[in-house]
Design a protein around this motif. Structure first.
Motif, PDB file in Angstrom:
ATOM      1  N   TYR A 191      25.374   3.358   7.398  1.00 27.60           N
ATOM      2  CA  TYR A 191      25.206   2.343   6.357  1.00 27.60           C
ATOM      3  C   TYR A 191      23.773   2.372   5.812  1.00 27.60           C
ATOM      4  O   TYR A 191      23.554   2.288   4.606  1.00 27.60           O
ATOM      5  N   CYS A 192      22.794   2.508   6.712  1.00 30.01           N
ATOM      6  CA  CYS A 192      21.393   2.597   6.281  1.00 30.01           C
ATOM      7  C   CYS A 192      21.187   3.839   5.424  1.00 30.01           C
ATOM      8  O   CYS A 192      20.505   3.791   4.399  1.00 30.01           O
ATOM      9  N   LEU A 193      21.776   4.926   5.841  1.00 26.92           N
ATOM     10  CA  LEU A 193      21.656   6.170   5.089  1.00 26.92           C
ATOM     11  C   LEU A 193      22.250   6.024   3.696  1.00 26.92           C
ATOM     12  O   LEU A 193      21.655   6.466   2.701  1.00 26.92           O
ATOM     13  N   ASP A 194      23.370   5.365   3.606  1.00 23.74           N
ATOM     14  CA  ASP A 194      24.033   5.124   2.320  1.00 23.74           C
ATOM     15  C   ASP A 194      23.121   4.311   1.402  1.00 23.74           C
ATOM     16  O   ASP A 194      22.804   4.720   0.285  1.00 23.74           O
ATOM     17  N   VAL A 195      22.654   3.183   1.878  1.00 21.29           N
ATOM     18  CA  VAL A 195      21.842   2.281   1.066  1.00 21.29           C
ATOM     19  C   VAL A 195      20.503   2.920   0.695  1.00 21.29           C
ATOM     20  O   VAL A 195      20.098   2.920  -0.469  1.00 21.29           O
ATOM     21  N   HIS A 196      19.818   3.484   1.670  1.00 21.32           N
ATOM     22  CA  HIS A 196      18.470   3.991   1.403  1.00 21.32           C
ATOM     23  C   HIS A 196      18.466   5.291   0.617  1.00 21.32           C
ATOM     24  O   HIS A 196      17.510   5.569  -0.111  1.00 21.32           O
ATOM     25  N   THR A 197      19.519   6.089   0.723  1.00 22.63           N
ATOM     26  CA  THR A 197      19.600   7.287  -0.118  1.00 22.63           C
ATOM     27  C   THR A 197      19.745   6.882  -1.582  1.00 22.63           C
ATOM     28  O   THR A 197      19.083   7.444  -2.459  1.00 22.63           O
ATOM     29  N   ARG A 198      20.572   5.870  -1.840  1.00 26.27           N
ATOM     30  CA  ARG A 198      20.715   5.383  -3.222  1.00 26.27           C
ATOM     31  C   ARG A 198      19.401   4.788  -3.727  1.00 26.27           C
ATOM     32  O   ARG A 198      18.968   5.061  -4.847  1.00 26.27           O
ATOM     33  N   HIS A 199      18.731   3.994  -2.883  1.00 35.39           N
ATOM     34  CA  HIS A 199      17.448   3.402  -3.273  1.00 35.39           C
ATOM     35  C   HIS A 199      16.399   4.498  -3.496  1.00 35.39           C
ATOM     36  O   HIS A 199      15.606   4.408  -4.441  1.00 35.39           O
ATOM     37  N   ALA A 200      16.381   5.497  -2.621  1.00 32.05           N
ATOM     38  CA  ALA A 200      15.408   6.583  -2.752  1.00 32.05           C
ATOM     39  C   ALA A 200      15.578   7.307  -4.087  1.00 32.05           C
ATOM     40  O   ALA A 200      14.604   7.568  -4.791  1.00 32.05           O
ATOM     41  N   ILE A 256      10.777   6.965   4.366  1.00 32.00           N
ATOM     42  CA  ILE A 256      10.627   6.540   5.754  1.00 32.00           C
ATOM     43  C   ILE A 256      11.952   5.967   6.264  1.00 32.00           C
ATOM     44  O   ILE A 256      12.405   6.293   7.365  1.00 32.00           O
ATOM     45  N   ALA A 257      12.572   5.120   5.449  1.00 30.09           N
ATOM     46  CA  ALA A 257      13.855   4.514   5.836  1.00 30.09           C
ATOM     47  C   ALA A 257      14.924   5.578   6.065  1.00 30.09           C
ATOM     48  O   ALA A 257      15.716   5.477   7.008  1.00 30.09           O
ATOM     49  N   ILE A 258      14.941   6.606   5.223  1.00 33.35           N
ATOM     50  CA  ILE A 258      15.915   7.683   5.411  1.00 33.35           C
ATOM     51  C   ILE A 258      15.642   8.421   6.715  1.00 33.35           C
ATOM     52  O   ILE A 258      16.569   8.721   7.476  1.00 33.35           O
ATOM     53  N   ALA A 269       0.826  -1.206   0.000  1.00 37.14           N
ATOM     54  CA  ALA A 269       0.000   0.000   0.000  1.00 37.14           C
ATOM     55  C   ALA A 269       0.864   1.261   0.000  1.00 37.14           C
ATOM     56  O   ALA A 269       0.458   2.292  -0.527  1.00 37.14           O
ATOM     57  N   ILE A 270       2.048   1.161   0.581  1.00 35.16           N
ATOM     58  CA  ILE A 270       2.974   2.297   0.586  1.00 35.16           C
ATOM     59  C   ILE A 270       3.924   2.121  -0.586  1.00 35.16           C
ATOM     60  O   ILE A 270       4.651   1.131  -0.665  1.00 35.16           O
ATOM     61  N   PRO A 271       3.942   3.086  -1.514  1.00 36.09           N
ATOM     62  CA  PRO A 271       4.855   2.974  -2.657  1.00 36.09           C
ATOM     63  C   PRO A 271       6.314   2.939  -2.211  1.00 36.09           C
ATOM     64  O   PRO A 271       6.676   3.495  -1.170  1.00 36.09           O
ATOM     65  N   ARG A 272       7.145   2.307  -2.991  1.00 37.77           N
ATOM     66  CA  ARG A 272       8.565   2.140  -2.657  1.00 37.77           C
ATOM     67  C   ARG A 272       9.241   3.483  -2.400  1.00 37.77           C
ATOM     68  O   ARG A 272      10.075   3.606  -1.507  1.00 37.77           O
TER      69      ARG A 272
END
Length: 111
Positions: A61-70, A49-51, A40-43
């Protein structure tokens, strides 16, 4: 990242997985479920949210991965900036909420 954190550390994840395979596989399965495209929540919003969480927990590490994904899922720099301020405000709100508890605890202490 700090002197203790190195971008290359993330490449050692397979070694960590091998040391605790059952737990790691369950974690990775859970993580993949949160990255699904059909929820229901788009990627894009999942990544924002993850950022916000990564900024609050200060996980480089989360910031690195999720910024690239975002970015890959269409998040703009403006959206990222707004998400950062939302995370900062929520974190500050938590500080104020805990200050109310501190005041109560202070008052509850006998003189």
């Amino acid at each position: 990242m700090t002197d203790y954190q190195k971008h290359s550390d993330i490449s050692t994840a397979p070694a960590l997985v091998a040391l605790a395979e059952a737990e790691a596989q369950k974690f990775l399965s859970f993580n993949r479920a949160t990255e699904r495209q059909d929820g229901a929540i788009p990627r894009k919003y999942r990544e924002l949210i993850a950022i916000g969480v990564a900024l609050t927990t200060q996980c480089a590490y989360c910031l690195d991965v999720h910024t690239r994904h975002a970015r890959a899922h269409g998040v703009t720099k403006e959206e990222l900036a707004e998400a950062a301020f939302v995370a900062a405000a929520v974190r500050a709100g938590g500080t104020l909420a805990h200050s109310l508890m501190a005041l109560r605890m202070y008052d509850e202490e006998p003189d």
